[in-house]
Design an enzyme around this catalytic site. Sequence first.
Site, PDB file in Angstrom:
ATOM      1  N   LYS A   1       0.821  -1.219   0.000  1.00 39.28           N
ATOM      2  CA  LYS A   1       0.000   0.000   0.000  1.00 39.28           C
ATOM      3  C   LYS A   1       0.848   1.259   0.000  1.00 39.28           C
ATOM      4  O   LYS A   1       0.548   2.232  -0.683  1.00 39.28           O
ATOM      5  CB  LYS A   1      -0.901   0.003   1.259  1.00 39.28           C
ATOM      6  CG  LYS A   1      -1.804  -1.207   1.360  1.00 39.28           C
ATOM      7  CD  LYS A   1      -3.136  -0.970   0.751  1.00 39.28           C
ATOM      8  CE  LYS A   1      -4.007  -2.212   0.788  1.00 39.28           C
ATOM      9  NZ  LYS A   1      -3.405  -3.385   0.137  1.00 39.28           N
TER      10      LYS A   1
ATOM     11  N   GLU B   1      -3.855   7.941   7.864  1.00 41.14           N
ATOM     12  CA  GLU B   1      -4.680   8.618   6.852  1.00 41.14           C
ATOM     13  C   GLU B   1      -5.844   9.331   7.523  1.00 41.14           C
ATOM     14  O   GLU B   1      -6.381   8.827   8.510  1.00 41.14           O
ATOM     15  CB  GLU B   1      -5.275   7.602   5.871  1.00 41.14           C
ATOM     16  CG  GLU B   1      -4.354   7.131   4.792  1.00 41.14           C
ATOM     17  CD  GLU B   1      -5.081   6.233   3.792  1.00 41.14           C
ATOM     18  OE1 GLU B   1      -4.439   5.799   2.822  1.00 41.14           O
ATOM     19  OE2 GLU B   1      -6.280   5.942   3.984  1.00 41.14           O
TER      20      GLU B   1
ATOM     21  N   HIS C   1     -16.207  -5.687   4.758  1.00 45.22           N
ATOM     22  CA  HIS C   1     -15.290  -5.521   3.619  1.00 45.22           C
ATOM     23  C   HIS C   1     -15.473  -6.583   2.547  1.00 45.22           C
ATOM     24  O   HIS C   1     -14.638  -6.723   1.669  1.00 45.22           O
ATOM     25  CB  HIS C   1     -13.827  -5.494   4.092  1.00 45.22           C
ATOM     26  CG  HIS C   1     -13.607  -4.508   5.181  1.00 45.22           C
ATOM     27  ND1 HIS C   1     -13.717  -3.155   4.965  1.00 45.22           N
ATOM     28  CD2 HIS C   1     -13.369  -4.670   6.505  1.00 45.22           C
ATOM     29  CE1 HIS C   1     -13.529  -2.530   6.127  1.00 45.22           C
ATOM     30  NE2 HIS C   1     -13.324  -3.415   7.066  1.00 45.22           N
TER      31      HIS C   1
ATOM     32  N   ARG D   1      -5.963  -8.233 -10.424  1.00 46.78           N
ATOM     33  CA  ARG D   1      -6.586  -9.501 -10.853  1.00 46.78           C
ATOM     34  C   ARG D   1      -7.896  -9.176 -11.556  1.00 46.78           C
ATOM     35  O   ARG D   1      -8.392  -8.050 -11.460  1.00 46.78           O
ATOM     36  CB  ARG D   1      -6.875 -10.366  -9.631  1.00 46.78           C
ATOM     37  CG  ARG D   1      -7.920  -9.737  -8.728  1.00 46.78           C
ATOM     38  CD  ARG D   1      -8.206 -10.517  -7.474  1.00 46.78           C
ATOM     39  NE  ARG D   1      -9.288  -9.922  -6.716  1.00 46.78           N
ATOM     40  CZ  ARG D   1      -9.134  -8.925  -5.845  1.00 46.78           C
ATOM     41  NH1 ARG D   1      -7.934  -8.431  -5.629  1.00 46.78           N
ATOM     42  NH2 ARG D   1     -10.165  -8.408  -5.195  1.00 46.78           N
TER      43      ARG D   1
HETATM   44  C1  MV4 Z   1     -10.603   4.057   4.479  1.00 47.78           C
HETATM   45  C2  MV4 Z   1     -11.883   4.456   4.927  1.00 47.78           C
HETATM   46  C3  MV4 Z   1     -12.059   5.775   5.339  1.00 47.78           C
HETATM   47  N1  MV4 Z   1     -11.027   6.635   5.328  1.00 47.78           N
HETATM   48  N2  MV4 Z   1      -9.603   4.945   4.458  1.00 47.78           N
HETATM   49  C4  MV4 Z   1     -11.469  -0.585   4.156  1.00 47.78           C
HETATM   50  C5  MV4 Z   1     -10.653  -1.652   3.508  1.00 47.78           C
HETATM   51  C6  MV4 Z   1      -9.813  -1.006   2.476  1.00 47.78           C
HETATM   52  N3  MV4 Z   1     -10.277  -1.361   1.145  1.00 47.78           N
HETATM   53  C7  MV4 Z   1      -9.920   0.467   2.698  1.00 47.78           C
HETATM   54  N4  MV4 Z   1     -11.011   0.647   3.638  1.00 47.78           N
HETATM   55  C8  MV4 Z   1     -11.330   1.888   4.079  1.00 47.78           C
HETATM   56  N5  MV4 Z   1     -10.358   2.799   4.067  1.00 47.78           N
HETATM   57  C9  MV4 Z   1      -9.816   6.204   4.899  1.00 47.78           C
HETATM   58  N6  MV4 Z   1      -8.780   7.083   4.910  1.00 47.78           N
HETATM   59  C10 MV4 Z   1     -12.920   3.501   4.935  1.00 47.78           C
HETATM   60  C11 MV4 Z   1     -12.638   2.224   4.525  1.00 47.78           C
HETATM   61  C12 MV4 Z   1     -13.735   1.279   4.548  1.00 47.78           C
HETATM   62  C13 MV4 Z   1     -14.217   0.752   3.369  1.00 47.78           C
HETATM   63  C14 MV4 Z   1     -13.635   1.091   2.155  1.00 47.78           C
HETATM   64  C15 MV4 Z   1     -14.158   0.546   0.994  1.00 47.78           C
HETATM   65  C16 MV4 Z   1     -15.223  -0.336   1.046  1.00 47.78           C
HETATM   66  C17 MV4 Z   1     -15.772  -0.684   2.237  1.00 47.78           C
HETATM   67  C18 MV4 Z   1     -15.287  -0.129   3.422  1.00 47.78           C
HETATM   68  C19 MV4 Z   1     -15.871  -0.482   4.635  1.00 47.78           C
HETATM   69  C20 MV4 Z   1     -15.394   0.051   5.782  1.00 47.78           C
HETATM   70  C21 MV4 Z   1     -14.306   0.945   5.748  1.00 47.78           C
END
Ligand code: MV4
Length: 511
Positions: A122, A206, A241, A298
Amino acid sequence: MTAKSKKIQSILIANRGEIALRVIRACKELGIRSVAIYSDEDVRAVHVKRADEAYHIGPAAPAQSYLNMDRIIETAKAAGVDAIHPGYGFLSENENFSESCEKNGIIFIGPRAKAMEVTGDKMKCKAVMKKAKVPTVPGSDGIIEDVEKAADIAHEAGYPVLLKSAFGGGGRGIRLAKDEKQLRQEFEMASAESRAAFGKAALFVEKYLQRIRHIEFQLIRDSHGNGRHLFERECSIQRRHQKLIEMSPSPVVDQKTRERVGEIAVRAAAAVDYLNAGTAEFLRDQEGNFYFIEINSRLQVEHPVTELVTGLDLVKLQIHVAEGGELPFKQEDLKMNGCAIECRINAEDPFYDFAPSTGIVPNCNIPYGPGIRVDTYLYPGCNVSGYYDSLTAKLLAWGRNFDEARVRMRNALDEFSIEGINTTIPLYRTIMEEENFIKGELSTDYLERFKVFDKMNEEVKERAAKGAPAAVAAALLHGELVKRSSSTTQSSNNGSSSKQSRWKMTPKVAS
Ligand code: MV4
């Protein structure tokens, strides 16, 4: 792999279930010999029957079968294939596997190991993206070693912040800090957690974006440097997720935004010298700002959503790119047509916290009709195993607009029956008529925010009350008897069946 690679004439599919069938179908259309692999658990699986050849690779456990790199490479060489398609999950994002294929003269249908190495880290990826002027979430540029540095960055970004592990994914290794005091507490635990889970304590900070949407752009890039985006998919309806419903177009992406963010996604792919199909994931905040979070290297579960609105075959495009072909279209040639929605039909019980539900499916009714597509491995008598992921089918509905797709999906869900296991069908049936879903009011906390599970339970009770009590009782009894007979059958064949779901005896809710 050079641009002069020869035509691919045979492909080993290093996967199982519906995605193995999907790749086999593309092979059949291209006249390519398809080679399946299967574990003890998949001896009767339909991908074994459909492939031109099939090789047993080991016991049910993924580590001894679908994740056994050496065994798969050995099988590919024995079968004399030109290429391997990894599908999704298993080894699809494993740079060592991609490298091992190349070293053995086998084309890996996916990105090169080097790109995977960057997209899998990341922090490395975020640094590359910042340099390429791809918008990323405000916060740290690199890994932070000490809590003082973390506190400075958090102060600058503004609380609340997230502490993320550089090696996390799918929500793992993420902690929230609402203020500096909590940041200091969480930092030590997050470091220990990251070290325990990923072997390294590599954290970054972040700004926490609230009430967000998860919107991703499908990408494809060839070995001549041509990169295209195939528009967006709205994937905000998730649980822990795990995506549940995906759709294209997104209700909040207008054409101008689509072109702007699509161009950013193409730039992100170029920045890591990406090859083949991939997905650029973004978070969109309430103000409409898009922030790049990662590239999935992928083909994704939800790729058929894009296939339905673009008319493209992404697997055939992957094969074309893998053999050195140039993309047969410019960005301006690509147009979206209509709307597509996908529901992931998982063998999990939405009435019992998504408890796994496995076993024999004595019968199933697969929906069809205008605009309906079902990608599934199910057939009457098949086994839904507890050894692998719970996805049994992808139900897709295409319409000229969102409402036509939604109504077609609702009706298809009513037609879709899968006996012997519980599935997520009742949850989707509720969502298709849930007022906020209909309005396109989505966010990653949609299920909790709009109390969707309460609505689902209410509706089931109403249906049970409306339906003739005897019929409902009979259906429940039938479900019970089926479960008893299938679990008896399974336990009688010397316990070699998959793990029994603890909810086996749950009355099957009419779906
Ligand atoms: C975040 C966020 C809010 N703010 N980053 C969750 C797993 C990964 N794909 C990134 N994720 C998140 N990162 C910041 N700075 C909220 C999430 C997140 C989320 C992101 C995408 C799809 C579903 C989610 C569910 C909970 C939190």
